[in-house]
Design a protein around this motif. Structure first.
Motif, mmCIF file in Angstrom:
data_model
loop_
_atom_site.group_PDB
_atom_site.id
_atom_site.type_symbol
_atom_site.label_atom_id
_atom_site.label_comp_id
_atom_site.label_asym_id
_atom_site.label_seq_id
_atom_site.Cartn_x
_atom_site.Cartn_y
_atom_site.Cartn_z
ATOM 1 N N GLU A 138 -3.293 15.733 -6.128
ATOM 2 C CA GLU A 138 -4.305 16.432 -6.924
ATOM 3 C C GLU A 138 -5.583 15.615 -7.042
ATOM 4 N N SER A 139 -5.465 14.319 -6.812
ATOM 5 C CA SER A 139 -6.618 13.431 -6.889
ATOM 6 C C SER A 139 -6.428 12.295 -5.893
ATOM 7 N N ILE A 140 -7.512 11.570 -5.666
ATOM 8 C CA ILE A 140 -7.457 10.362 -4.842
ATOM 9 C C ILE A 140 -8.019 9.232 -5.685
ATOM 10 N N ILE A 141 -7.243 8.181 -5.808
ATOM 11 C CA ILE A 141 -7.690 7.012 -6.560
ATOM 12 C C ILE A 141 -8.375 6.048 -5.599
ATOM 13 N N PHE A 142 -9.575 5.644 -5.990
ATOM 14 C CA PHE A 142 -10.352 4.667 -5.236
ATOM 15 C C PHE A 142 -10.530 3.409 -6.079
ATOM 16 N N ALA A 143 -10.678 2.303 -5.401
ATOM 17 C CA ALA A 143 -11.021 1.042 -6.053
ATOM 18 C C ALA A 143 -11.817 0.221 -5.047
ATOM 19 N N HIS A 144 -12.415 -0.855 -5.525
ATOM 20 C CA HIS A 144 -13.130 -1.711 -4.584
ATOM 21 C C HIS A 144 -12.272 -2.905 -4.207
ATOM 22 N N GLN A 145 -12.799 -3.723 -3.344
ATOM 23 C CA GLN A 145 -12.037 -4.822 -2.758
ATOM 24 C C GLN A 145 -11.468 -5.798 -3.784
ATOM 25 N N LEU A 146 -12.109 -5.959 -4.912
ATOM 26 C CA LEU A 146 -11.634 -6.916 -5.912
ATOM 27 C C LEU A 146 -10.406 -6.428 -6.678
ATOM 28 N N PHE A 147 -10.107 -5.166 -6.567
ATOM 29 C CA PHE A 147 -9.009 -4.546 -7.299
ATOM 30 C C PHE A 147 -7.704 -5.329 -7.143
ATOM 31 N N PHE A 148 -7.329 -5.641 -5.908
ATOM 32 C CA PHE A 148 -6.070 -6.348 -5.666
ATOM 33 C C PHE A 148 -6.109 -7.776 -6.208
ATOM 34 N N TYR A 149 -7.269 -8.417 -6.112
ATOM 35 C CA TYR A 149 -7.403 -9.768 -6.665
ATOM 36 C C TYR A 149 -7.257 -9.745 -8.182
ATOM 37 N N GLU A 150 -7.847 -8.740 -8.798
ATOM 38 C CA GLU A 150 -7.761 -8.639 -10.257
ATOM 39 C C GLU A 150 -6.318 -8.402 -10.709
ATOM 40 N N LEU A 151 -5.599 -7.536 -10.013
ATOM 41 C CA LEU A 151 -4.187 -7.327 -10.351
ATOM 42 C C LEU A 151 -3.382 -8.604 -10.128
ATOM 43 N N THR A 152 -3.649 -9.278 -9.027
ATOM 44 C CA THR A 152 -2.958 -10.536 -8.751
ATOM 45 C C THR A 152 -3.200 -11.530 -9.875
ATOM 46 N N ASN A 153 -4.424 -11.603 -10.341
ATOM 47 C CA ASN A 153 -4.763 -12.519 -11.427
ATOM 48 C C ASN A 153 -4.020 -12.156 -12.712
ATOM 49 N N ILE A 154 -3.961 -10.867 -13.021
ATOM 50 C CA ILE A 154 -3.232 -10.424 -14.219
ATOM 51 C C ILE A 154 -1.768 -10.834 -14.114
ATOM 52 N N TRP A 155 -1.165 -10.558 -12.975
ATOM 53 C CA TRP A 155 0.262 -10.825 -12.812
ATOM 54 C C TRP A 155 0.585 -12.310 -12.749
ATOM 55 N N ALA A 156 -0.255 -13.072 -12.063
ATOM 56 C CA ALA A 156 0.064 -14.480 -11.827
ATOM 57 C C ALA A 156 -0.449 -15.414 -12.919
ATOM 58 N N CYS A 157 -1.527 -15.036 -13.588
ATOM 59 C CA CYS A 157 -2.189 -15.991 -14.481
ATOM 60 C C CYS A 157 -2.264 -15.578 -15.942
ATOM 61 N N LYS A 158 -2.173 -14.305 -16.236
ATOM 62 C CA LYS A 158 -2.414 -13.863 -17.607
ATOM 63 C C LYS A 158 -1.155 -13.454 -18.351
ATOM 64 N N GLY A 159 -0.056 -13.717 -17.799
ATOM 65 C CA GLY A 159 1.179 -13.334 -18.467
ATOM 66 C C GLY A 159 2.265 -14.318 -18.123
ATOM 67 N N ASN A 160 3.442 -13.887 -18.364
ATOM 68 C CA ASN A 160 4.582 -14.745 -18.106
ATOM 69 C C ASN A 160 5.535 -14.059 -17.137
ATOM 70 N N LEU A 174 7.978 -7.591 -6.682
ATOM 71 C CA LEU A 174 8.331 -6.170 -6.805
ATOM 72 C C LEU A 174 7.091 -5.321 -7.081
ATOM 73 N N ASN A 175 6.191 -5.825 -7.916
ATOM 74 C CA ASN A 175 4.947 -5.104 -8.201
ATOM 75 C C ASN A 175 4.135 -4.896 -6.926
ATOM 76 N N PHE A 176 4.044 -5.938 -6.100
ATOM 77 C CA PHE A 176 3.297 -5.806 -4.846
ATOM 78 C C PHE A 176 3.954 -4.799 -3.908
ATOM 79 N N LYS A 177 5.270 -4.802 -3.854
ATOM 80 C CA LYS A 177 5.972 -3.828 -3.007
ATOM 81 C C LYS A 177 5.661 -2.412 -3.465
ATOM 82 N N ARG A 178 5.677 -2.200 -4.768
ATOM 83 C CA ARG A 178 5.360 -0.866 -5.295
ATOM 84 C C ARG A 178 3.893 -0.521 -5.049
ATOM 85 N N LEU A 179 3.014 -1.488 -5.257
ATOM 86 C CA LEU A 179 1.582 -1.260 -5.066
ATOM 87 C C LEU A 179 1.287 -0.784 -3.644
#
Length: 143
Positions: A43-65, A73-78
């Motif tokens: 029903e829709s197409i989600i777009f993002a820019h090139q930094l999108f994956f880096y930002e998610l990586t940063n959230i997962w690797a650096c901003k949490g536990n 697993l998150n990357f596999k799903r992504l």
């Protein structure tokens, strides 16, 4: 799938929305899931820019536990979500710099706004402060 003759909606999301696809305990995760479901159902197409994956990586690797196992697993799903990534030109970055200065926001946030302007679609973020600062009709919050 979208109904025949129905225009497919384009949506820009940032990592603050995408993170909610992976953590149902986050506030407004159900709204983020609705956006993702629309994308997965065609029903829709989600777009993002090139930094999108880096930002998610940063959230997962650096901003949490998060354990490394969950990050993997998150990357596999992504990979299965087929988010459309748009390359940014120097002209896009120049425009992002202008917007960043005008609204006193990060160049990262401004680059999502530039992409939304180019695609002529909404940019959805979980960052209420950003939405308030720019006060643009196509920059929307998950609420």
């Amino acid at each position: 799938m979208a109904k025949t003759g129905t225009k497919i909606k384009h949506i820009i999301v940032d990592a603050s929305v995408a993170q909610k696809w992976f953590d149902e305990n986050e506030i407004h995760s159900e709204l983020a899931q609705e956006i993702l479901q629309g994308h997965l159902e065609g029903e829709s197409i989600i777009f993002a820019h090139q930094l999108f994956f880096y930002e998610l990586t940063n959230i997962w690797a650096c901003k949490g536990n998060l354990p490394e196992k969950i990050i993997i697993l998150n990357f596999k799903r992504l990979k299965t979500l087929q988010i459309e990534i748009e390359a940014q030109t120097l002209a896009d970055l120049e425009m992002a710099a202008k917007l960043a200065k005008k609204y006193k926001i990060s160049a990262y946030d401004a680059s999502y706004i530039v992409l939304a302007q180019k695609k002529k679609c909404d940019f959805v973020t979980a960052d209420q402060k950003l939405v308030s600062k720019v006060n643009l009709p196509f920059v929307k919050t998950l609420q």
